[in-house]
Enzyme design. Structure first.
Site, PDB file in Angstrom:
ATOM      1  CG  ASP A   1      -7.982  -1.991   5.963  1.00  0.00           C
ATOM      2  OD1 ASP A   1      -6.756  -1.851   5.805  1.00  0.00           O
ATOM      3  OD2 ASP A   1      -8.770  -2.237   5.029  1.00  0.00           O
ATOM      4  CE  LYS A  23      -4.285  -1.401   0.242  1.00  0.00           C
ATOM      5  NZ  LYS A  23      -5.531  -0.782  -0.176  1.00  0.00           N
TER       6      LYS A  23
HETATM    7  C1  LIG Z   1      -2.145  -6.099   3.251  1.00  0.00           C
HETATM    8  C2  LIG Z   1      -3.264  -5.921   2.303  1.00  0.00           C
HETATM    9  N1  LIG Z   1      -3.461  -6.842   1.363  1.00  0.00           N
HETATM   10  C3  LIG Z   1      -4.453  -6.729   0.460  1.00  0.00           C
HETATM   11  C4  LIG Z   1      -5.322  -5.656   0.500  1.00  0.00           C
HETATM   12  C5  LIG Z   1      -6.439  -5.580  -0.493  1.00  0.00           C
HETATM   13  O1  LIG Z   1      -6.300  -4.558  -1.421  1.00  0.00           O
HETATM   14  P1  LIG Z   1      -7.578  -3.981  -2.152  1.00  0.00           P
HETATM   15  O2  LIG Z   1      -8.461  -3.357  -1.126  1.00  0.00           O
HETATM   16  O3  LIG Z   1      -7.031  -3.006  -3.136  1.00  0.00           O
HETATM   17  O4  LIG Z   1      -8.249  -5.150  -2.817  1.00  0.00           O
HETATM   18  C6  LIG Z   1      -5.160  -4.669   1.484  1.00  0.00           C
HETATM   19  C7  LIG Z   1      -6.062  -3.516   1.564  1.00  0.00           C
HETATM   20  O5  LIG Z   1      -6.055  -2.755   2.502  1.00  0.00           O
HETATM   21  C8  LIG Z   1      -4.097  -4.802   2.410  1.00  0.00           C
HETATM   22  O6  LIG Z   1      -3.885  -3.890   3.370  1.00  0.00           O
END
Ligand SMILES: Cc1ncc(COP(=O)(O)O)c(C=O)c1O
Length: 395
Positions: free
Chosen positions: A128, A80
């Site tokens: 989150d 992110k």
């Molecule tokens: C560690 C992690 N993996 C995967 C995701 C999923 O990404 P997306 O919301 O773009 O599908 C998030 C989203 O906050 C995340 O923090």
């Protein structure tokens, strides 16, 4: 092989939709080019490792499993870091350009040419945890104010990290979708700029910037692999990660691009539901998943338009597989060296472990001894308390 994965209950289905380039064009390669030029020039940029999970591949009778470990990304702990901070920079360039009445470039923002104007702007988002870290880091880096909304279940550790990065953190009474709504409302009332990783009707540019930033990770994978993999199991929250990776793979590998399988927690299956309905579909979160980053009830419409075009399958996984998958990596049972991963990082891993072990799913997903699978280890240990509990067998 860990018995948990064989005996557990997983839902999946394959899509019938035929591939459309139109969907992938939602995220054009020019956007990825621009993000890559910018982000790879930031201080502290370093490619993250693509680990080979050779022990696990052998156990599952697959040829290769590659795990892109995003733990080290810019010291922020997850992929992110690439999206939110870059989107902050783009949002500031556009907003300041309007205010001063001339073109303002990403270079100008990076070099602090309009520091006075940037300092008067507040960027805001719901999160989150991981997206908020990136937005807060970007705001500090580019000299803006930052206000982040978190829902009731986001851990205090995650809130503290964002405060440490310079954000004012507001805790909302409700779930992730409630925090998105409050961030939007208060931004409108106060003239703050929302930097969201999810899109909605009339709000598309910042999430496009966010997804363009994630493309850096996908392009690193493309450059590290001599030949295209056969499968990619991508975890989904709002779908931005999956859409970005799938679009880059499609652009770079064309007809040889891997099959895309989306994996979500059964407690937050908004992309699975969208796949079933063949339209973006909202699900109500009844209970928070341990995979905090994936706890989203509403897909990003932009991300969905890509995923509708490229996804070959959708799966949901139960909570019971998360801790064993984290332990498998951390104990060095999957690869030569141990990998410390967060809860949301292992969804794709859990998905392929189950699919490769279930005879029907193995056949349906066309998994075999020649399969070369890519997984995105989307976060490192972003909450040490949860990691400790998992390793102690308390979760
Ligand atoms: C560690 C992690 N993996 C995967 C995701 C999923 O990404 P997306 O919301 O773009 O599908 C998030 C989203 O906050 C995340 O923090």
């Amino acid at each position: 092989m860990n018995a948990t994965f064989k005996t557990t209950n997983v839902s999946y289905f394959l899509t019938k939709a035929s591939f459309s380039n139109e969907g992938v064009n939602t995220l054009p390669s020019e956007g990825f080019d621009r993000a890559e030029r910018e982000i790879t020039g930031w201080d502290g940029y370093a490619k993250t490792p693509l680990e080979s999970l050779e022990r696990l591949a052998e156990q599952l009778n697959l040829r290769e499993i590659y795990y892109k470990d995003e733990g080290p990304r810019f010291g922020l702990g997850s992929f992110k870091a690439l999206g939110g901070a870059y989107a902050v920079q783009c949002v500031l360039a556009r907003a300041i350009s309007q205010r001063v009445g001339k073109d303002v470039s990403l270079d100008d923002i990076r070099n602090g040419i309009y520091a006075e104007q940037a300092a008067q702007i507040t960027v805001t988002s719901a999160t989150d945890g991981n997206h908020g870290r990136s937005v807060a880091w970007g705001a500090t880096r580019f000299g803006a104010q930052c206000r982040i909304y978190i829902h009731a279940e986001v851990s205090e550790h995650r809130a503290e990290v964002m405060r440490g990065l310079g954000a004012e953190v507001v805790r909302v009474d409700g779930d992730y979708d409630a925090s998105v709504a409050q961030a939007r409302r208060e931004a409108e009332e106060n003239g703050w700029l929302v930097v969201s990783d999810t899109s909605w009707p009339g709000y598309t540019q910042p999430p496009l910037d966010v997804m363009a930033g994630y493309g850096v990770m996908a392009r690193e994978i493309v450059r590290d692999l001599p030949t295209p993999p056969t499968h990619v199991f991508l975890q989904g929250g709002v779908g931005g990660l999956a859409a970005s990776v799938a679009a880059v793979f499609q652009q770079e590998w064309g007809a040889k691009a891997p099959q895309v399988i989306i994996v979500e927690p059964e407690l937050a299956p908004c992309l699975y539901a969208s796949g079933k309905a063949n339209a973006p579909t909202l699900v109500e979160i009844q209970e928070e998943t341990l995979m905090a980053g994936l706890s989203c009830g509403e897909p990003s419409e932009l991300a969905w338009s890509v995923l509708a075009a490229v996804s070959r399958g959708f799966m949901t996984i139960p909570e019971s597989v998360v801790a064993p998958a984290v332990r498998l990596l951390a104990n060095g049972d999957a690869s030569q060296s141990a990998i410390n991963a967060g809860e949301s990082a292992v969804a794709g891993l859990a998905g392929v472990m189950w699919a490769a072990s279930d005879p029907q799913a193995r056949e349906d997903f066309n998994l075999g001894t020649g399969s070369r699978v890519v997984l995105i280890g989307s976060e490192g240990v972003t909450d040490p308390n949860v990691f400790q509990q998992i390793m102690a067998g308390e979760i």
